[in-house]
Scaffold this motif. Structure first.
Motif, short mmCIF file in Angstrom:
data_model
loop_
_atom_site.label_atom_id
_atom_site.label_comp_id
_atom_site.label_asym_id
_atom_site.label_seq_id
_atom_site.Cartn_x
_atom_site.Cartn_y
_atom_site.Cartn_z
N VAL A 155 0.84 -1.20 0.00
CA VAL A 155 0.00 0.00 0.00
C VAL A 155 0.88 1.25 0.00
O VAL A 155 1.79 1.38 0.82
N VAL A 156 0.60 2.17 -0.94
CA VAL A 156 1.39 3.41 -1.02
C VAL A 156 0.55 4.64 -0.70
O VAL A 156 1.08 5.76 -0.60
N GLY A 157 -0.73 4.46 -0.52
CA GLY A 157 -1.59 5.60 -0.20
C GLY A 157 -3.05 5.26 -0.41
O GLY A 157 -3.40 4.14 -0.83
N ARG A 158 -3.92 6.23 -0.09
CA ARG A 158 -5.35 6.06 -0.30
C ARG A 158 -5.94 7.38 -0.78
O ARG A 158 -5.71 8.42 -0.16
N LEU A 159 -6.64 7.33 -1.88
CA LEU A 159 -7.24 8.53 -2.45
C LEU A 159 -8.18 9.18 -1.44
O LEU A 159 -9.00 8.50 -0.81
N SER A 160 -8.07 10.49 -1.31
CA SER A 160 -8.97 11.24 -0.44
C SER A 160 -10.25 11.55 -1.22
O SER A 160 -10.25 12.40 -2.12
N VAL A 161 -11.31 10.85 -0.89
CA VAL A 161 -12.61 11.06 -1.54
C VAL A 161 -13.57 11.56 -0.46
O VAL A 161 -13.82 10.86 0.53
N VAL A 162 -14.08 12.75 -0.65
CA VAL A 162 -14.87 13.41 0.40
C VAL A 162 -16.20 13.88 -0.16
O VAL A 162 -16.42 13.91 -1.37
N ARG A 163 -17.09 14.27 0.76
CA ARG A 163 -18.36 14.89 0.38
C ARG A 163 -18.70 15.94 1.42
O ARG A 163 -18.13 15.98 2.51
N PHE A 164 -19.65 16.79 1.06
CA PHE A 164 -20.13 17.84 1.95
C PHE A 164 -21.59 17.58 2.28
O PHE A 164 -22.36 17.10 1.43
N ASP A 165 -21.98 17.90 3.51
CA ASP A 165 -23.38 17.71 3.90
C ASP A 165 -24.30 18.56 3.04
O ASP A 165 -25.41 18.16 2.72
N THR A 166 -23.83 19.77 2.67
CA THR A 166 -24.61 20.67 1.83
C THR A 166 -23.78 21.02 0.60
O THR A 166 -22.77 21.72 0.71
N LEU A 167 -24.21 20.55 -0.56
CA LEU A 167 -23.43 20.76 -1.77
C LEU A 167 -23.47 22.21 -2.25
O LEU A 167 -22.65 22.61 -3.09
N SER A 168 -24.38 22.99 -1.71
CA SER A 168 -24.48 24.39 -2.13
C SER A 168 -23.27 25.21 -1.69
O SER A 168 -23.08 26.34 -2.16
N VAL A 169 -22.43 24.67 -0.79
CA VAL A 169 -21.24 25.40 -0.36
C VAL A 169 -20.15 25.36 -1.43
O VAL A 169 -19.16 26.09 -1.33
N LEU A 170 -20.33 24.53 -2.46
CA LEU A 170 -19.33 24.40 -3.50
C LEU A 170 -19.58 25.40 -4.63
O LEU A 170 -20.72 25.59 -5.06
N GLU A 171 -18.52 26.00 -5.08
CA GLU A 171 -18.57 26.96 -6.17
C GLU A 171 -17.66 26.48 -7.29
O GLU A 171 -16.54 26.04 -7.05
N LYS A 172 -18.16 26.57 -8.52
CA LYS A 172 -17.37 26.10 -9.65
C LYS A 172 -16.16 27.00 -9.85
O LYS A 172 -16.27 28.22 -9.90
N GLY A 173 -14.97 26.38 -9.97
CA GLY A 173 -13.75 27.14 -10.08
C GLY A 173 -13.06 27.04 -11.42
O GLY A 173 -11.97 27.56 -11.60
N GLY A 174 -13.66 26.36 -12.39
CA GLY A 174 -13.04 26.19 -13.70
C GLY A 174 -12.18 24.95 -13.76
O GLY A 174 -11.71 24.43 -12.75
N ASN A 175 -11.97 24.45 -14.98
CA ASN A 175 -11.14 23.26 -15.22
C ASN A 175 -11.65 22.04 -14.45
O ASN A 175 -10.85 21.20 -14.00
#
Length: 245
Positions: A155-175
């Motif tokens: 094992v060399v690592g583990r991908l950080s896969v996360v979520r937010f309780d409220t998706l409205s806090v996310l803003e599109k940043g391009g790319n």
């Protein structure tokens, strides 16, 4: 101008904005991990064209911003060992750039000259312990469903896969990136599954979006015709009033 014209113009302004949103959806129908967007409209009570106390307020159409559907896109087989797709709505890979952490559904990764797992744009992909470093001499990495990365059986690592309780806090940043615009903290998306050799397609329905384009165009034309007819009615009324006097 009459109230009819003001109300019609307010709707035409939102239709022009909606046209931009739908056109962007169509343009990104084949963009990895893209999430379809929709203009949110509401009403705003404003003062009428006439300053008359006995007349009620006028309901104008108001642009309330863009909403985003984070629904799952179709997983597409690529066979490339550094392509990863997330199965699970609202979960994101975590990456690092100059502004801090950002989040993406685009799992088309590669290896930098320094051996770091990076996005197509060269941003480091983060794991539970920070950046993920791979050694090409140890063969192709293998990724388990929980995001654990192994090389040569270790094992060399583990991908950080996360979520937010409220998706409205996310803003599109391009790319293909999203940024957290609040103090909300992401949590581990333990129920999300990672698929190696696959990418998540856009969740845009091109046929539906083309239909929306047609409806927007027709709505704009109907409102233009309504305003024109109202102006013509006012003009004829003034002409007749002039003949009577």
């Amino acid at each position: 101008m009459e109230n009819v014209a003001y109300i019609g113009l307010s709707r035409q302004m939102t239709l022009r904005r909606e046209l931009d949103v739908v056109a962007n959806n169509i343009a990104n129908a084949n963009t990895t991990g893209f999430k379809v967007e929709q203009l949110m409209v509401g009403t705003e009570i404003g003062q009428g064209a006439r300053n008359d106390a006995i007349r009620p307020g006028v309901s104008f159409v108001l642009d309330r911003g863009v909403g985003r559907d984070y629904g799952q896109g179709q997983l597409e087989q690529t066979g490339r060992v550094l392509d990863f797709a997330i199965e699970g709505e609202g979960a994101f890979f975590t990456v690092q750039d100059a502004a801090g952490e950002a989040y993406t559904r685009d799992g088309a990764f590669t290896i930098s000259p320094e051996g770091l797992l990076v996005t197509g744009g060269g941003l480091p992909v983060l794991g539970d312990g920070g950046e993920i470093r791979l050694d090409p001499a140890r063969g192709s990495p293998q990724v388990a469903g929980d995001g654990t990365i192994s090389q040569d059986g270790q094992v060399v690592g583990r991908l950080s896969v996360v979520r937010f309780d409220t998706l409205s806090v996310l803003e599109k940043g391009g790319n293909g990136l999203y940024r957290n615009t609040s103090n909300a903290q992401p949590v581990d998306a333990a129920d999300a599954r990672i698929h190696q050799g696959m990418l998540e397609g856009s969740n845009v329905n091109p046929l539906l979006e083309i239909t929306n384009l047609i409806e927007i165009s027709r709505s704009y034309e109907r409102i233009s015709k309504m305003i024109e007819q109202n102006n013509d009615l006012s003009r004829r009324s003034v002409e007749r009033l002039g003949r009577v006097t």
